[in-house]
Design a protein around this motif. Structure first.
Motif, mmCIF file in Angstrom:
data_model
loop_
_atom_site.group_PDB
_atom_site.id
_atom_site.type_symbol
_atom_site.label_atom_id
_atom_site.label_comp_id
_atom_site.label_asym_id
_atom_site.label_seq_id
_atom_site.Cartn_x
_atom_site.Cartn_y
_atom_site.Cartn_z
ATOM 1 N N UNK A 1 3.020 -10.611 -4.881
ATOM 2 C CA UNK A 1 4.197 -10.220 -5.638
ATOM 3 C C UNK A 1 3.896 -10.030 -7.120
ATOM 4 N N UNK A 2 2.930 -10.741 -7.632
ATOM 5 C CA UNK A 2 2.567 -10.600 -9.043
ATOM 6 C C UNK A 2 1.521 -9.524 -9.268
ATOM 7 N N UNK A 3 0.627 -9.361 -8.311
ATOM 8 C CA UNK A 3 -0.540 -8.516 -8.516
ATOM 9 C C UNK A 3 -0.488 -7.202 -7.747
ATOM 10 N N UNK A 4 0.478 -7.026 -6.882
ATOM 11 C CA UNK A 4 0.514 -5.822 -6.071
ATOM 12 C C UNK A 4 -0.683 -5.744 -5.153
ATOM 13 N N UNK A 5 -0.995 -6.873 -4.524
ATOM 14 C CA UNK A 5 -2.196 -6.944 -3.707
ATOM 15 C C UNK A 5 -1.917 -7.243 -2.261
ATOM 16 N N UNK A 6 -2.991 -7.312 -1.528
ATOM 17 C CA UNK A 6 -2.938 -7.616 -0.110
ATOM 18 C C UNK A 6 -3.027 -9.118 0.057
ATOM 19 N N UNK A 28 -3.663 -4.292 -7.356
ATOM 20 C CA UNK A 28 -3.478 -3.244 -8.358
ATOM 21 C C UNK A 28 -3.565 -3.809 -9.764
ATOM 22 N N UNK A 29 -3.143 -5.061 -9.956
ATOM 23 C CA UNK A 29 -3.107 -5.665 -11.287
ATOM 24 C C UNK A 29 -3.775 -7.029 -11.280
ATOM 25 N N UNK A 53 3.198 2.952 -5.598
ATOM 26 C CA UNK A 53 2.978 4.265 -5.003
ATOM 27 C C UNK A 53 1.480 4.510 -5.054
ATOM 28 N N UNK A 54 1.059 5.685 -4.635
ATOM 29 C CA UNK A 54 -0.376 5.950 -4.671
ATOM 30 C C UNK A 54 -0.909 6.059 -6.091
ATOM 31 N N UNK A 112 10.428 -3.917 -17.960
ATOM 32 C CA UNK A 112 9.829 -3.359 -16.760
ATOM 33 C C UNK A 112 8.954 -2.190 -17.155
ATOM 34 N N UNK A 113 7.706 -2.215 -16.721
ATOM 35 C CA UNK A 113 6.735 -1.175 -17.017
ATOM 36 C C UNK A 113 6.378 -0.437 -15.742
ATOM 37 N N UNK A 114 6.294 0.868 -15.827
ATOM 38 C CA UNK A 114 5.713 1.653 -14.746
ATOM 39 C C UNK A 114 4.378 2.160 -15.257
ATOM 40 N N UNK A 115 3.326 1.654 -14.658
ATOM 41 C CA UNK A 115 1.963 1.982 -15.075
ATOM 42 C C UNK A 115 1.404 3.042 -14.141
#
Length: 132
Positions: A1-6, A28-29, A53-54, A112-115
């Motif tokens: 939830x924090x890192x956008x990971x598996x 992702x982060x 997203x991709x 909120x940031x969209x990177x």
């Protein structure tokens, strides 16, 4: 939830890291505390990835300390293998170029940031952002 990971569940026979079970950190982060020059999110900072997203990741960063400002460094990928190209926040879009961004958070504030990112364009490294 924090890192956008598996999420990798630890096998019952594993005696390695309780969260990763020795698996690579696919995310992702990744966060760093620039004030203490260490890996990990700074004390009193919260992060939540709400969309992937991709080519983008949307994350909300909040400074829970109502008296002191702070900074958090956000890295593109668990091993800096991705590259940020733009960031959207507060109705603005700014160009970026690199594997990390440092965000200043006012006391008790967040955003909120969209990177936007290009994925898997850098050779993986364990070096901290300030060592590159």
């Amino acid at each position: 939830l924090m890192c956008g990971g598996i999420h990798v569940a630890r096998p019952p026979w594993s005696r390695t890291s309780p969260s990763q079970g020795g698996a690579p950190f696919f995310a992702r982060l990744r966060y760093f505390d620039p004030a203490r020059r260490r890996a990990g999110i700074p004390e009193n900072v919260a992060a939540l990835v709400s969309k992937l997203t991709d080519t983008t990741v949307t994350v909300t960063l909040v400074n829970l300390d109502t008296a002191n400002p702070c900074e958090v460094t956000v890295q593109a990928g668990g091993y800096a293998e991705h590259e940020f190209t733009d960031v959207e926040f507060a109705g603005r879009q700014l160009p970026l170029r690199g594997a990390a961004i440092t965000v200043a958070l006012a006391a008790g504030a967040g955003d909120t940031l969209t990177l936007h990112m290009r994925r898997h364009v850098n050779p993986p490294t364990l070096d901290a952002p300030w060592e590159r």
